[in-house]
Design an enzyme around this catalytic site. Structure first.
Site, PDB file in Angstrom:
ATOM      1  N   ASP A 136       0.851  -1.188   0.000  1.00  0.00           N
ATOM      2  CA  ASP A 136       0.000   0.000   0.000  1.00  0.00           C
ATOM      3  C   ASP A 136       0.894   1.247   0.000  1.00  0.00           C
ATOM      4  O   ASP A 136       1.752   1.386   0.875  1.00  0.00           O
ATOM      5  CB  ASP A 136      -0.917  -0.016   1.225  1.00  0.00           C
ATOM      6  N   TYR A 138       1.178   5.687  -0.653  1.00  0.00           N
ATOM      7  CA  TYR A 138       0.713   6.856   0.100  1.00  0.00           C
ATOM      8  C   TYR A 138       0.787   8.047  -0.854  1.00  0.00           C
ATOM      9  O   TYR A 138       1.329   9.091  -0.502  1.00  0.00           O
ATOM     10  CB  TYR A 138       1.678   7.015   1.288  1.00  0.00           C
ATOM     11  N   HIS A 143      -4.277  13.873   1.218  1.00  0.00           N
ATOM     12  CA  HIS A 143      -4.501  13.016   2.389  1.00  0.00           C
ATOM     13  C   HIS A 143      -3.311  13.102   3.346  1.00  0.00           C
ATOM     14  O   HIS A 143      -3.480  13.312   4.551  1.00  0.00           O
ATOM     15  CB  HIS A 143      -4.712  11.571   1.930  1.00  0.00           C
ATOM     16  N   ARG A 152       0.913  17.188  13.256  1.00  0.00           N
ATOM     17  CA  ARG A 152       2.023  18.149  13.233  1.00  0.00           C
ATOM     18  C   ARG A 152       1.582  19.392  12.469  1.00  0.00           C
ATOM     19  O   ARG A 152       1.909  19.567  11.286  1.00  0.00           O
ATOM     20  CB  ARG A 152       3.234  17.554  12.507  1.00  0.00           C
ATOM     21  N   GLU A 210      -9.165   4.225  -2.157  1.00  0.00           N
ATOM     22  CA  GLU A 210      -7.910   3.982  -2.876  1.00  0.00           C
ATOM     23  C   GLU A 210      -8.194   3.316  -4.207  1.00  0.00           C
ATOM     24  O   GLU A 210      -9.288   2.811  -4.449  1.00  0.00           O
ATOM     25  CB  GLU A 210      -6.999   3.049  -2.062  1.00  0.00           C
ATOM     26  N   ASP A 242      -9.450   0.552   1.920  1.00  0.00           N
ATOM     27  CA  ASP A 242      -8.462   0.183   2.930  1.00  0.00           C
ATOM     28  C   ASP A 242      -9.029   0.530   4.311  1.00  0.00           C
ATOM     29  O   ASP A 242      -8.634   1.513   4.941  1.00  0.00           O
ATOM     30  CB  ASP A 242      -7.167   0.958   2.643  1.00  0.00           C
ATOM     31  N   GLN A 249      -4.662   2.138  15.231  1.00  0.00           N
ATOM     32  CA  GLN A 249      -3.543   2.654  14.436  1.00  0.00           C
ATOM     33  C   GLN A 249      -2.699   3.654  15.229  1.00  0.00           C
ATOM     34  O   GLN A 249      -1.463   3.598  15.219  1.00  0.00           O
ATOM     35  CB  GLN A 249      -4.106   3.310  13.170  1.00  0.00           C
ATOM     36  N   LYS A 262      -5.170  -2.279  10.046  1.00  0.00           N
ATOM     37  CA  LYS A 262      -5.504  -2.409   8.626  1.00  0.00           C
ATOM     38  C   LYS A 262      -5.788  -3.855   8.220  1.00  0.00           C
ATOM     39  O   LYS A 262      -6.492  -4.078   7.240  1.00  0.00           O
ATOM     40  CB  LYS A 262      -4.325  -1.921   7.776  1.00  0.00           C
ATOM     41  N   SER A 266      -9.641  -5.754   3.627  1.00  0.00           N
ATOM     42  CA  SER A 266      -9.483  -4.752   2.577  1.00  0.00           C
ATOM     43  C   SER A 266     -10.366  -5.232   1.437  1.00  0.00           C
ATOM     44  O   SER A 266     -10.373  -6.418   1.117  1.00  0.00           O
ATOM     45  CB  SER A 266      -8.029  -4.670   2.095  1.00  0.00           C
TER      46      SER A 266
END
Lengths: 440, 440
Positions: A136, A138, A143, A152, A210, A242, A249, A262, A266
């Site tokens: 998977d 990113y 996102h 952050r 996704e 997903d 998490q 996860k 899926s």
């Protein structure tokens, strides 16, 4: 890259392939694995056309194919898509040409193939091939930015994001197909103010929008694909949900990444739309001004010219109450696959750059494909600002995260001037209550 | 848990099973997949005994088995260890009993089985079963602490470590067997003082000393194993070298964990030593005073009584120069599997706790098993303090990280009073130079 199979004037002798809004006109021809519902038969490979499936085992027996076409059909006729994927792009294109001609209105093949159709509503679909490894990525920069901001605020994107196609290995065994019903996972999580973690049913269950890319021939261990072979090699696409347990998490992911948050399930849409069917929807791949250009091993002229894919994506939700009220799924967001920060070819090239061998049927997830605005979040985590601002649905219900009985529907659709629109077929999944014995 | 198969008085009619220091006495009987070297035959299942392999296909044909024994042998006779694993612990124990009797000195089976042996030095070994999913855990608390100190001197262990068996999904396709030759991976990394990342051959190539656990029957999706079934279910163990590209890892691993820094290759020892063979080497599982006790879903009386495994582990290095000088591999460190912070049963119970389905033959890595002292680091990263303090070898060579031509040898050995010692068989791997075309 466009050829006669994309000609918008061509129609099929299967009438429903011309139905307005169909995902599966003659110009699509995606592959799926199916059997007649309730038959308990061995799984077979088919191609979607309108609201029908062309059974490729029956079609091969029906004859009329050239020697090469019959050879390409051979693994498909025994239900083995992986072996067909391993035959490479020549087989993929050759069979597309043959099927496009055979299913075209006026084709003499109609007489022998009409008996090889099964209505899709009489079929039960399966995961389309054996998935030896699932990775998977990113690639959704919106996102990554939005989720990064939750943690952050001043530094949402980590320094590697614009250089490395970030990815991680996923779980193969729990991949299912549209219609999958998933038990709410149980897990370990810790509230920020709690002294010790708890164990119980996930309270922050989420979806992620996704796309899933299937590898074609792949590469031998130690022999990277490179961008040119990567561009030729990817077989096709589907949608991928997903599912994510956000509370699990947050507690488990340091320092090795998401794991049980996860791996409980899926869900894939059942039809693999080939890269050939997607050819009219390719777009130039560009980087925003000021962003670094990809390193040479992730760059090619072809990738710059048409590496991006223009696919409109959406997610809809149908709650248990909506089902009782006779309400259809309510669309929650739209985005576009073209907003991905890395292209499909870059994912394959990067993945194999260290020598890692990709194999036919390996699945690469895109990562969550959110759009640039807050309303285009590809997960509830984004749409509800981390669960702080619930969505209000048309029937008055509210959602921060998924409730038992909720059904999530992903869709993808390709439109372009001068091209016949195609779709990916829906990807549905429903949340079941947690297993009681374990929730104690 | 001990039975006649562990009786130290019992010997085999295969003389080499009594050779001093053999890993494979009658009390071991591990499973491996092999063929006669250079024969190109289909792979077969065998059991190691002394310096020989008992060919299970030939043994089944040789006859003399009960009906149940013949049924257990059936999948093994066609080379399919996964299907035997799926038969569960009754089959595993039943066949162990039968093979132990048949290979015992004085057994009438000797007459028919003597012709079913192949010397191990005439065999080529393969990965012992199909690995559908590979998960790597992080149970080595001394490793986690030492590596954590390199990054966070004041806070080496993250807050979740003593609560969650940390793990992540690994890459299946690049798993190989002892003797594997791995090209030095190429990748993207960034020096701390560099403005932008570079792409080239890994400069900080490392090994990691791990054990690999194979799942037995596993569990259905949505149905966690729980501790009691987990304890019964794990099939056996081997050694695992989790080769690591430290420079790639440092740059890529945020926020989703290690990816290309690990996926270029992982090497297994060829023999799976069953949990029954390991029974004499089980120890009580305890936590250091002041540490939290495992949550109830990771706790059981049996786990407390004998969840830990007393296996002495070691790593040796043979450089290209040492090979030329006729020097044997030099042992660099020793540790013990009993220092793992989580037991095998806890890994299976945690992995399936969210409903994730484990399948026969799934591989679970232990994570790097370092000992408590600095000299017991399970990787070069630890032994050289992050590459800052080179090791000096007996022939005067120095190593911070692995050089081309280096061969790494993992070993594992079990000894206990009143028990016949057994071993895991060596796990060898050699570093080849990076692929030239890609290193430009």
């Amino acid at each position: 890259m466009l050829d006669f199979t994309h000609d918008p004037a061509r129609q099929s002798w299967v009438d429903s392939a011309q139905a307005p809004g169909t995902d599966f006109p003659l110009q699509n021809l995606p592959f799926g694995r199916f059997r007649r519902a309730g038959s308990g038969q061995a799984l077979r490979m088919g191609v979607a056309i309108g609201d029908q499936i062309l059974d490729l085992a029956a079609a091969r027996v029906a004859g009329g194919w050239t020697e090469a076409e019959a050879a390409w059909l051979q693994p498909l006729a025994r239900g083995d898509l992986n072996a067909f994927m391993a035959q490479g792009p020549v087989a993929r294109r050759g069979l597309r040409h043959a099927l496009s001609r055979a299913l075209e209105a006026g084709s003499p093949a109609q007489a022998r193939l009409a008996a090889c159709l099964l209505p899709q509503d009489q079929a039960e679909m399966a995961v389309p091939c054996h998935i030896g490894d699932y990775t998977d990525f990113y690639t959704g920069i919106h996102h990554a930015t939005t989720v990064g901001k939750l943690f952050r605020p001043d530094n949402p994107l980590l320094p590697n994001y614009k250089w490395v196609p970030i990815g991680y290995h996923g779980r193969c065994s729990s991949i299912g197909v549209s219609g999958q019903q998933l038990r709410r996972p149980i897990g370990q999580f810790k509230a920020p103010d709690a002294a010790v973690p708890s164990y119980g049913p996930c309270q922050r269950l989420d979806w992620e929008l996704e796309m899933g890319v299937f590898v074609g021939q792949g590469n031998a261990l130690g022999e990277p694909l490179g961008m040119d072979r990567a561009e030729e090699d990817w077989f096709g696409l589907c949608l991928l949900n997903d599912w994510s347990a956000r509370d699990v998490q947050a507690w488990e992911y340091q320092p090795l990444g998401p794991f049980l948050s996860k791996s409980f399930g899926s869900t894939l849409s059942p039809w693999i739309v080939t890269q050939e069917a997607l050819a009219p929807f390719r777009r130039p791949f560009t980087r925003p001004e000021g962003d670094p250009q990809p390193l040479p091993y992730l760059d090619s002229a072809a990738n710059r010219a048409h590496g991006a894919l223009d696919i409109t994506l959406s997610v809809a939700l149908q709650t248990a109450a909506m089902r009782e009220q006779g309400l259809p799924p309510q669309v929650l967001m739209h985005s576009n696959a073209g907003d991905a920060y890395w292209t499909v070819a870059q994912l394959l090239a990067h993945h194999s750059s260290n020598g890692c061998n990709l194999q036919p049927g390996d699945l690469l997830g895109s990562g969550t494909l959110s759009g640039p605005t807050p309303a285009q979040g590809g997960s509830l985590l984004e749409l509800t600002l981390g669960g702080k601002q619930p969505l209000t649905l048309a029937n008055g219900e509210q959602r921060c995260f998924l409730q038992d009985g909720d059904t999530v529907v992903l869709r993808g659709r390709c439109e372009a001037p001068g091209a016949v629109a195609i779709g990916l077929g829906p990807c549905l999944g429903t949340v079941l209550p947690a297993r009681h014995a374990e929730s104690a």
